[in-house]
Design a protein around this motif. Structure first.
Motif, short mmCIF file in Angstrom:
data_model
loop_
_atom_site.label_atom_id
_atom_site.label_comp_id
_atom_site.label_asym_id
_atom_site.label_seq_id
_atom_site.Cartn_x
_atom_site.Cartn_y
_atom_site.Cartn_z
N LEU A 122 23.49 13.40 73.93
CA LEU A 122 23.28 12.19 74.72
C LEU A 122 22.15 12.38 75.72
O LEU A 122 21.53 11.39 76.15
N HIS A 123 21.85 13.62 76.07
CA HIS A 123 20.69 13.89 76.91
C HIS A 123 19.43 13.39 76.21
O HIS A 123 18.59 12.70 76.81
N VAL A 124 19.32 13.72 74.95
CA VAL A 124 18.17 13.27 74.16
C VAL A 124 18.25 11.77 73.92
O VAL A 124 17.24 11.05 74.03
N ALA A 125 19.44 11.28 73.60
CA ALA A 125 19.58 9.85 73.31
C ALA A 125 19.14 8.99 74.50
O ALA A 125 18.40 8.02 74.34
N PHE A 126 19.58 9.37 75.70
CA PHE A 126 19.20 8.59 76.89
C PHE A 126 17.70 8.71 77.17
O PHE A 126 17.06 7.75 77.61
N ALA A 127 17.12 9.89 76.91
CA ALA A 127 15.69 10.07 77.14
C ALA A 127 14.88 9.21 76.18
O ALA A 127 13.93 8.51 76.58
N VAL A 128 15.24 9.24 74.91
CA VAL A 128 14.51 8.46 73.90
C VAL A 128 14.69 6.97 74.13
O VAL A 128 13.74 6.18 74.05
N PHE A 129 15.92 6.56 74.42
CA PHE A 129 16.19 5.14 74.68
C PHE A 129 15.38 4.66 75.89
O PHE A 129 14.77 3.59 75.86
N SER A 130 15.38 5.45 76.95
CA SER A 130 14.62 5.07 78.16
C SER A 130 13.13 4.98 77.85
O SER A 130 12.45 4.07 78.35
N ALA A 131 12.63 5.91 77.04
CA ALA A 131 11.21 5.88 76.68
C ALA A 131 10.87 4.60 75.94
O ALA A 131 9.80 4.00 76.16
N MET A 132 11.76 4.15 75.06
CA MET A 132 11.53 2.91 74.32
C MET A 132 11.50 1.70 75.24
O MET A 132 10.63 0.84 75.13
N VAL A 133 12.48 1.63 76.14
CA VAL A 133 12.54 0.51 77.08
C VAL A 133 11.34 0.51 78.01
O VAL A 133 10.68 -0.52 78.23
N LEU A 134 11.02 1.68 78.56
CA LEU A 134 9.88 1.78 79.47
C LEU A 134 8.57 1.45 78.78
O LEU A 134 7.67 0.84 79.38
N ALA A 135 8.44 1.81 77.51
CA ALA A 135 7.21 1.49 76.76
C ALA A 135 7.01 -0.02 76.70
O ALA A 135 5.89 -0.51 76.90
N ARG A 136 8.10 -0.75 76.45
CA ARG A 136 7.99 -2.21 76.41
C ARG A 136 7.65 -2.77 77.79
O ARG A 136 6.82 -3.68 77.93
#
Length: 216
Positions: free
Chosen positions: A140-154
Motif C-alpha cells: 500500500l506504500h507503493v499503491a498510495f505513491a502511484v495513486f497520488s502521482a496520477m492525481v497530482l499529474a492531472r
C-alpha cells in the motif's frame, strides 16, 4: 493566473476540511493497518525474492524517501479545486485502502527475514522495530505513491505547471517506490501488486468521474 498562484488558490479552498480530513484519514488507516498486521487470520506467507530484490542494495538514506510518502499523499487532497474533487480523491484512496486491507486479512503475507545487521542502519533499525514487515502484498506504500502521482499529474496539468514540476512529481513517486525495496520493507512482487492496485482504482475513479477530473 500563474500556475503557482492557481495551486495556492486550490490549497486555500476548504483548507480546514482538507487538513483535518487528511489527518484523520491517515491516523485511522494506521490503526487498522497495524491491527491487521498483528492479528493475522493464519500464518503469513513469505513473499519470494526476485533477481531485482537481490540487486537493489540496502540504503539507510532511503528512509527519508520512505517516510516522505505521508507528506506526498497529502498534496493531492490539498490541491483539490473543489468539494467534488476532494470527495473523489478521498473516495478512491479509501477504496484502495479497503481493498489492500481485505487482502491482508484474507491472505496475510510478510517479507523474508533478511540477513541484515540492522544495527548498521540506524534509521532502518527504528523502522524495523515499529513495522514488522507484515502486510506485504500488495504494497500500500507503493499503491498510495502511484495513486497520488496520477492525481497530482492531472492537477498539475490543469494549472499548466511547467515540465520540471511535473517531472519532480514523477521522480518523487519513483523515489518512494524505490525506497520500499531499499529499506527491505517490500519485495518486487509487492511493488507490482501495489502499482496494479493504484492503476485499477485510478482508472475506475477516472472513468466514474470524468467531469470531476475535467481540466480547468
Amino acid at each position: 493566473m500563474p500556475w503557482y498562484m492557481a495551486l495556492g488558490q486550490r490549497i486555500a479552498t476548504l483548507w480546514v476540511v482538507k487538513m483535518f480530513g487528511t489527518t484523520l484519514g491517515i491516523s485511522g488507516f494506521f490503526v487498522v493497518y497495524f491491527w491487521v498486521m498483528h492479528n493475522p487470520l493464519r500464518e503469513p506467507t513469505v513473499m519470494p525474492l526476485t533477481p531485482l530484490d537481490h540487486w537493489v542494495g540496502v540504503n539507510d538514506e532511503a528512509m527519508m524517501l520512505y517516510g516522505s510518502l505521508w507528506f506526498y499523499i497529502s498534496l493531492a487532497p490539498a490541491f483539490a479545486k473543489d468539494k467534488a474533487e476532494l470527495l473523489a480523491c478521498a473516495r478512491d484512496a479509501a477504496l484502495m485502502a479497503v481493498v489492500g486491507l481485505l487482502v491482508f486479512c484474507l491472505f496475510p503475507t510478510a517479507v523474508p527475514a533478511f540477513a541484515v545487521d540492522w544495527s548498521q542502519y540506524p534509521s532502518l533499525q527504528f523502522l524495523k522495530a515499529t513495522d514488522a514487515g507484515g502486510n506485504a502484498f500488495p504494497s500500500l506504500h507503493v499503491a498510495f505513491a502511484v495513486f497520488s502521482a496520477m492525481v497530482l499529474a492531472r492537477q498539475l496539468r490543469s494549472v499548466r505547471a511547467p515540465a520540471w514540476v511535473r517531472a519532480l512529481n514523477l521522480l518523487w513517486a519513483l523515489g518512494i517506490v524505490y525506497s520500499t525495496l531499499a529499506t527491505r520493507q517490500h519485495v518486487l512482487l509487492d511493488v507490482l501488486g501495489g502499482t496494479l492496485l493504484a492503476f485499477a482504482v485510478g482508472w475506475a475513479g477516472n472513468t466514474r468521474g470524468r467531469l470531476v477530473w475535467k481540466e480547468a
